[in-house]
Design a protein around this motif. Structure first.
Motif, short mmCIF file in Angstrom:
data_model
loop_
_atom_site.label_atom_id
_atom_site.label_comp_id
_atom_site.label_asym_id
_atom_site.label_seq_id
_atom_site.Cartn_x
_atom_site.Cartn_y
_atom_site.Cartn_z
N TRP A 340 0.82 -1.22 0.00
CA TRP A 340 0.00 0.00 0.00
C TRP A 340 0.85 1.27 0.00
CZ3 TRP A 340 -4.42 -0.67 -1.86
CH2 TRP A 340 -5.21 -1.80 -1.56
N THR A 341 1.98 1.26 0.66
CA THR A 341 2.84 2.44 0.68
C THR A 341 3.36 2.75 -0.72
OG1 THR A 341 3.48 2.01 2.98
CG2 THR A 341 4.90 3.48 1.70
N GLY A 342 3.80 1.72 -1.44
CA GLY A 342 4.29 1.93 -2.79
C GLY A 342 3.22 2.45 -3.73
N THR A 348 2.92 8.91 -9.23
CA THR A 348 2.90 8.16 -10.49
C THR A 348 2.33 6.77 -10.29
OG1 THR A 348 4.85 9.41 -11.25
CG2 THR A 348 4.33 7.36 -12.40
N ALA A 349 2.71 6.12 -9.20
CA ALA A 349 2.15 4.79 -8.90
C ALA A 349 0.66 4.88 -8.64
CB ALA A 349 2.88 4.18 -7.70
N LEU A 350 0.24 5.91 -7.93
CA LEU A 350 -1.19 6.08 -7.65
C LEU A 350 -1.97 6.29 -8.95
CD1 LEU A 350 -3.43 6.35 -5.51
CD2 LEU A 350 -2.86 8.79 -5.35
N ASP A 351 -1.43 7.10 -9.84
CA ASP A 351 -2.07 7.29 -11.14
C ASP A 351 -2.17 5.96 -11.89
OD1 ASP A 351 -2.39 10.01 -10.75
OD2 ASP A 351 -0.58 10.57 -11.87
N GLY A 352 -1.09 5.20 -11.87
CA GLY A 352 -1.10 3.90 -12.54
C GLY A 352 -2.10 2.94 -11.94
N ALA A 353 -2.21 2.96 -10.61
CA ALA A 353 -3.18 2.09 -9.94
C ALA A 353 -4.60 2.48 -10.30
CB ALA A 353 -2.97 2.15 -8.43
N TRP A 354 -4.87 3.79 -10.42
CA TRP A 354 -6.20 4.23 -10.82
C TRP A 354 -6.51 3.77 -12.25
CZ3 TRP A 354 -10.75 4.87 -9.43
CH2 TRP A 354 -11.68 5.63 -10.15
N GLU A 355 -5.53 3.85 -13.13
CA GLU A 355 -5.73 3.35 -14.49
C GLU A 355 -6.06 1.86 -14.48
OE1 GLU A 355 -5.83 4.92 -17.51
OE2 GLU A 355 -5.84 6.75 -16.28
N LEU A 356 -5.48 1.14 -13.56
CA LEU A 356 -5.69 -0.31 -13.45
C LEU A 356 -7.13 -0.64 -13.07
CD1 LEU A 356 -3.99 -2.97 -13.58
CD2 LEU A 356 -3.56 -2.66 -11.12
N VAL A 357 -7.76 0.19 -12.23
CA VAL A 357 -9.06 -0.18 -11.64
C VAL A 357 -10.22 0.70 -12.09
CG1 VAL A 357 -7.85 -1.02 -9.60
CG2 VAL A 357 -8.83 1.29 -9.56
N LYS A 358 -9.97 1.81 -12.77
CA LYS A 358 -11.03 2.79 -12.96
C LYS A 358 -12.17 2.28 -13.84
CE LYS A 358 -9.08 5.36 -16.90
NZ LYS A 358 -8.59 6.68 -17.35
N GLY A 359 -11.89 1.30 -14.68
CA GLY A 359 -12.92 0.76 -15.55
C GLY A 359 -13.80 -0.30 -14.91
N ASP A 392 0.57 -6.63 -11.76
CA ASP A 392 0.65 -5.22 -12.19
C ASP A 392 0.72 -4.28 -10.99
OD1 ASP A 392 0.54 -6.07 -14.80
OD2 ASP A 392 -1.56 -5.47 -15.12
N ALA A 393 -0.10 -4.56 -9.99
CA ALA A 393 -0.13 -3.69 -8.80
C ALA A 393 1.21 -3.73 -8.07
CB ALA A 393 -1.26 -4.11 -7.86
N LEU A 394 1.80 -4.90 -7.98
CA LEU A 394 3.10 -5.01 -7.31
C LEU A 394 4.19 -4.29 -8.11
CD1 LEU A 394 3.04 -8.70 -6.04
CD2 LEU A 394 3.34 -6.66 -4.62
N ALA A 395 4.10 -4.33 -9.42
CA ALA A 395 5.08 -3.60 -10.24
C ALA A 395 4.96 -2.10 -9.99
CB ALA A 395 4.88 -3.92 -11.71
N LEU A 396 3.73 -1.61 -9.91
CA LEU A 396 3.53 -0.19 -9.59
C LEU A 396 4.05 0.14 -8.20
CD1 LEU A 396 -0.09 0.19 -11.01
CD2 LEU A 396 1.95 1.36 -11.89
N ALA A 397 3.74 -0.72 -7.23
CA ALA A 397 4.21 -0.48 -5.85
C ALA A 397 5.73 -0.46 -5.80
CB ALA A 397 3.65 -1.56 -4.92
N ARG A 398 6.36 -1.35 -6.57
CA ARG A 398 7.83 -1.42 -6.55
C ARG A 398 8.43 -0.12 -7.08
NH1 ARG A 398 8.00 -5.45 -9.32
NH2 ARG A 398 7.86 -6.91 -7.59
#
Length: 456
Positions: A340-342, A348-359, A392-398
């Protein structure tokens, strides 16, 4: 569970409730993370549960930890029910069935979290060994029935125990037989809160899948990989769930406050007395017309305590609480915080996570939450497996943790704390599935080996 507070300042307007939440806003440089975990104590001699009283009970454990740490006792009716670190802000508390909880201090880095958790576990183990106690690294009590499970002497739990069977079939199991790990996160503004809340709500079932670790109940497999997550599906739906309204246009502090106002109350605390008002309206107390407390008006502590009795998958107080995961060992605990911290503390990670789930639709999110307890990483959403989404989420967190740039004494950044989750997702096998293989293999159909192998 939260430590109940006392602030007798009357609330004069609904706007004060909104301001109470908004007061949690912090600039990025002040963001911290607080990691909480629960663990089930047991007697190592015979794998039996630990009562509150007795020379080797929970009270003795608290007394021993107070002597070892110097933390201040938290008392209820002159009995210790927890400990508080008045210097750094951490606390130890008791869940209803004796689950022993560390609420960690707000810390800057995951390295700090790992040290804090390791120190607490070393202290608990040292005191526990002297009393013949161990602590399980499982998300649910694997052996004892609900009737065999101890009851801790906290007034709010007595009120909840009476109320839970009226609003769901599994609320008492949630209270008495489950253990979780959660991380608490800050936000900078209302817009930042909304974005983080939406991302974390959508991904909460993914976290539950990665960290699934509660496959046993009553001495046998329960049919789930995360029984703890399944229990939440039938625990007082007025105050739990995925908060679909958080994804609606215009959502913010006010909409959340209105939802909490309509969640039935459990209790009102006056001095040291808990008044059972379970099922009643906070709005009535707010208006000074509560039928069970004539003349009483809501105070700030009433609001803070009431907010602590709503249990959505992500809870908003003056910070955000990620509530979806089963507890596990030290690496499991810190990996949940790293995940969750990542994702949430790097833009940038938060933006990527939103792209992952927004649909994802509300219906898809709900179906995912219902599927994860049995299927974990094999569950699917929007045509993808949870394993793929988790990868994908772990890659963003990393990448988020890399950009934070916090290094430990050996020069390693915070990504090292993702290793536990990385291995599970890469393999596609949760800890629960590994335990089930042991149960059907070398454990010879018994959960008793868990009391030697699944311990801190």
């Amino acid at each position: 569970m939260a430590r109940d507070v006392s602030d007798t300042t009357p609330i004069g307007a609904r706007s004060e409730l909104v301001e109470w939440i908004a007061s949690g806003e912090k600039p990025r440089e002040a963001w911290r993370l607080g990691t909480e975990h629960e663990k089930i104590p047991f007697y190592t001699a015979d794998a039996s549960p630990v009562p509150y009283e007795g020379s080797r009970g929970i009270r003795a454990l608290l007394d021993g930890l107070q002597a070892r740490t110097g933390w201040e006792p938290i008392l209820e009716n002159d009995r210790p029910i927890g400990l508080a670190d008045e210097t750094d802000g951490g606390a130890i508390s008791l869940e209803p069935g004796g689950q022993f909880e560390l609420s960690g201090a707000p810390l800057e880095t995951l390295h700090d979290t790992a040290r804090e958790t390791a120190q607490h576990l070393a202290d608990a183990k040292a005191v526990g060994e002297g009393l013949g106690l161990g602590f399980l690294t499982l998300g649910m009590s694997p052996l004892w029935t609900r009737a065999q499970t101890p009851v801790m002497p906290k007034a709010r739990y007595r009120i909840m125990t009476d109320y839970m069977p009226k609003v769901g079939s599994l609320g008492l199991d949630m209270m008495y037989r489950t253990s979780t790990v959660q991380v608490n996160m800050d936000y900078a503004s209302e817009a930042d809160m909304v974005k983080k809340l939406r991302v974390s709500l959508a991904l909460q079932p993914v976290a539950a899948a990665i960290f699934a670790n509660s496959p046993f109940t009553d001495g046998k497999p329960n049919g789930y990989l995360s029984m703890r997550s399944a229990i939440w599906l039938d625990t007082d739906r007025d105050r739990t769930g995925m908060m679909a309204f958080a994804f609606e246009d215009g959502f913010g502090y006010e909409r959340y406050v209105d939802w909490v106002l309509d969640v039935p109350m459990y209790f009102v605390k006056r001095d040291e007395t808990y008044h059972d008002v379970a099922g009643s309206s906070f709005r009535d107390l707010f208006a000074g017309r509560h039928p069970r407390l004539p003349g009483e008006r809501a105070t700030r502590s009433d609001w803070a305590n009431h907010v602590s009795t709503v249990f959505p998958e992500v809870r908003l107080k003056r910070y955000l609480e990620m509530r979806g995961a089963d507890v596990g060992n030290l690496e499991h605990i810190v990996a949940l915080s790293a995940f969750w911290t990542g994702l949430l503390y790097d833009e940038t990670a938060l933006d990527g996570a939103w792209e992952l789930v927004k649909g994802w639709t509300a219906q898809e999110r709900e179906r995912l939450r219902a599927a994860v307890p049995t299927q974990a990483l094999k569950a699917r959403i929007a045509g993808r497996s949870v394993q793929d989404v988790a990868r994908d989420a772990l890659a963003l967190a990393r990448t988020g943790l890399q950009r934070r740039g916090y290094r430990d004494d050996s020069g390693r950044d915070e990504t090292r704390h993702l290793a536990y989750a990385d291995e599970i997702v890469a393999s596609g096998r949760t800890q629960a599935e590994r335990l089930l293989e042991l149960y059907h293999g070398e454990w010879n159909g018994s959960v008793l080996p868990a009391f030697k192998e699944c311990v801190f």
